[in-house]
Design a protein around this motif. Structure first.
Motif, PDB file in Angstrom:
ATOM      1  N   SER A 172      -0.280  -2.862  -7.353  1.00  0.00           N
ATOM      2  CA  SER A 172       0.397  -1.721  -7.854  1.00  0.00           C
ATOM      3  C   SER A 172       2.042  -1.851  -7.789  1.00  0.00           C
ATOM      4  O   SER A 172       2.855  -1.050  -8.225  1.00  0.00           O
ATOM      5  CB  SER A 172       0.017  -0.508  -7.153  1.00  0.00           C
ATOM      6  OG  SER A 172       0.506  -0.566  -5.683  1.00  0.00           O
ATOM      7  N   ASP A 189      -2.928  -0.540  -4.557  1.00  0.00           N
ATOM      8  CA  ASP A 189      -3.421   1.180  -4.471  1.00  0.00           C
ATOM      9  C   ASP A 189      -5.030   0.899  -4.531  1.00  0.00           C
ATOM     10  O   ASP A 189      -5.745   0.429  -5.161  1.00  0.00           O
ATOM     11  CB  ASP A 189      -2.981   1.726  -5.879  1.00  0.00           C
ATOM     12  CG  ASP A 189      -3.423   3.084  -5.777  1.00  0.00           C
ATOM     13  OD1 ASP A 189      -4.464   3.667  -5.017  1.00  0.00           O
ATOM     14  OD2 ASP A 189      -2.986   3.862  -6.903  1.00  0.00           O
ATOM     15  N   GLN A 191      -6.952   3.895  -4.106  1.00  0.00           N
ATOM     16  CA  GLN A 191      -7.665   5.038  -4.656  1.00  0.00           C
ATOM     17  C   GLN A 191      -8.791   4.956  -5.629  1.00  0.00           C
ATOM     18  O   GLN A 191      -9.678   5.611  -5.483  1.00  0.00           O
ATOM     19  CB  GLN A 191      -6.691   5.980  -5.336  1.00  0.00           C
ATOM     20  CG  GLN A 191      -5.530   6.563  -4.005  1.00  0.00           C
ATOM     21  CD  GLN A 191      -4.542   7.544  -4.650  1.00  0.00           C
ATOM     22  OE1 GLN A 191      -4.997   8.514  -4.707  1.00  0.00           O
ATOM     23  NE2 GLN A 191      -3.425   7.028  -4.699  1.00  0.00           N
ATOM     24  N   LYS A 198      -5.214   5.201  -0.047  1.00  0.00           N
ATOM     25  CA  LYS A 198      -3.803   4.960   0.122  1.00  0.00           C
ATOM     26  C   LYS A 198      -3.172   3.642  -0.661  1.00  0.00           C
ATOM     27  O   LYS A 198      -3.719   2.999  -1.003  1.00  0.00           O
ATOM     28  CB  LYS A 198      -3.339   5.165   1.611  1.00  0.00           C
ATOM     29  CG  LYS A 198      -3.976   4.124   2.537  1.00  0.00           C
ATOM     30  CD  LYS A 198      -3.844   4.300   3.755  1.00  0.00           C
ATOM     31  CE  LYS A 198      -4.841   3.333   4.926  1.00  0.00           C
ATOM     32  NZ  LYS A 198      -4.915   3.312   6.072  1.00  0.00           N
ATOM     33  N   GLU A 199      -1.949   3.731  -0.621  1.00  0.00           N
ATOM     34  CA  GLU A 199      -1.139   2.427  -0.851  1.00  0.00           C
ATOM     35  C   GLU A 199      -0.960   1.726   0.406  1.00  0.00           C
ATOM     36  O   GLU A 199      -0.532   2.166   1.290  1.00  0.00           O
ATOM     37  CB  GLU A 199      -0.047   2.558  -1.667  1.00  0.00           C
ATOM     38  CG  GLU A 199       0.529   1.352  -2.529  1.00  0.00           C
ATOM     39  CD  GLU A 199       1.787   2.079  -3.430  1.00  0.00           C
ATOM     40  OE1 GLU A 199       1.796   1.337  -4.486  1.00  0.00           O
ATOM     41  OE2 GLU A 199       2.695   2.647  -3.012  1.00  0.00           O
TER      42      GLU A 199
END
Length: 276
Positions: A172, A189, A191, A198-199
Motif C-alpha cells: 500500500s 495493508d 485487510q 491493519k497496516e
C-alpha cells in the motif's frame, strides 16, 4: 528522516534558475532498493516531456516536502538524454545519463550508492578518477536496452504480499530514507486477508522475491508473525524507537546496528526478481 513516496508525488522540482516540473513517480533499483531517479513531468518550456532527476543532484527538500531543489540548471535538464518512461530504463541509458551529468556509477559497488551509503560525491575527487569511471560506464555501451534493474514505485504499489504460508495482504506504499535515498519499508495493508486487519511495515531486506509476472512480493515471514507485528500508523512520523520494536519483534538486528555494520560486506545484495 523518513518520508513516504506518496508525499513526493506532485512536489515541485526546482533548478537553480527556475522550476523544472513536478514529481510524477520514482524509479528504484530492484536489487538494492535505492531510489535512483525522480520522474519529473516538465511544463511547457520543454513540451511537457518527462525527465529523470537523480538524487545525486538533490541538494535539499522543504521540511513539508512540497519542493525539491536540484543543483542543476534548466538548460542542463532540457539538454539531458531523452527517456521513454513507458519502457524499462536500460543500463545503457543510465550510462549515457551518468556520462552527461558527470555522476559516478552506483552499480558494481559494495553499497547502495557504489562505494557509499549516500548519494553524495565530490566532483573534484571524481575528476581525479574520471578515466576509470568512464571506462566503467563504457562497459555498458554495447548492452541491449532492458538490461537494467529499475522499476517504478507505481508499478509495485498494489502487488500481493506472499508470506511463507500464504497471501497476507497487498503493498500500500513505500517509506524511504531521504538522506540515503533508500526504500527501507513497504507498507502492507492486511485487510483483504484479515477482515479486522491493519497496516504493517515490511522491511525491504526481508523480501526475497518480486515476481513481475504474478504481481507479487514474497517474504519468508509467516502470516501469523505479520498479523501479530506492531501496527503502523502513517499519521505518526516513523522513528527509530518503532524500528527497534519492529526488528526486535522479528528477532532481527537492525540495519543501523553495530552488528550489522560489521557484517555489511558479507550480506547478499538483495532480493531475487522474476522480471518480464
Amino acid at each position: 528522516m523518513f518520508r513516504s513516496v506518496e508525499s513526493l508525488k506532485g512536489c515541485t522540482v526546482a533548478a537553480s534558475d527556475g522550476e523544472i516540473g513536478s514529481v510524477e513517480e520514482l524509479y528504484f533499483d530492484d536489487e538494492a532498493w535505492g531510489i535512483r531517479y525522480l520522474v519529473v513531468k516538465t511544463g511547457n518550456w520543454i513540451d511537457g516531456r518527462r525527465v529523470l532527476i537523480s538524487p545525486y543532484s538533490v541538494i535539499r527538500m522543504d521540511p513539508g516536502g512540497l519542493s525539491v531543489y536540484a543543483d542543476l540548471t534548466r538548460q542542463q535538464v532540457s539538454d539531458s538524454p531523452p527517456v521513454d518512461t513507458h519502457q524499462p530504463v536500460s543500463r545503457q541509458h543510465e550510462a549515457e545519463y551518468h556520462r552527461y551529468y558527470g555522476y559516478p556509477a552506483y552499480w558494481g559497488g559494495v553499497d547502495v550508492w557504489g562505494m557509499s551509503s549516500y548519494p553524495a560525491f565530490s566532483r573534484a575527487a571524481l575528476s581525479a578518477v574520471s578515466p576509470e569511471t568512464l571506462a566503467q560506464l563504457a562497459l555498458y555501451g554495447d548492452k541491449l536496452p532492458g538490461d537494467g534493474h529499475l522499476r517504478s514505485t507505481d508499478a509495485v504499489d498494489g502487488y500481493h504480499v506472499a508470506a511463507a504460508d500464504g497471501d497476507v495482504g497487498h503493498v500500500s506504499g513505500f517509506i524511504f530514507d531521504d538522506e540515503a535515498w533508500t526504500i527501507r519499508y513497504l507498507t502492507v495493508d492486511t485487510q483483504n486477508w484479515w477482515p479486522s486487519g491493519k497496516e504493517v511495515l515490511l522491511a525491504t531486506e526481508w523480501i526475497f522475491l518480486i515476481d513481475w509476472y504474478q504481481s507479487s512480493v514474497s517474504t519468508q515471514l509467516t502470516r501469523d508473525a505479520i498479523k501479530d507485528s506492531p501496527a503502523y500508523d502513517s499519521r505518526i512520523p516513523l522513528e527509530r524507537d518503532f524500528e527497534t520494536q519492529l526488528y526486535a519483534f522479528y528477532g532481527k538486528a537492525g540495519y543501523w546496528s553495530e552488528e550489522r555494520a560489521s557484517l555489511r560486506l558479507k550480506e547478499p545484495g538483495g532480493a531475487a526478481f522474476a522480471a518480464p
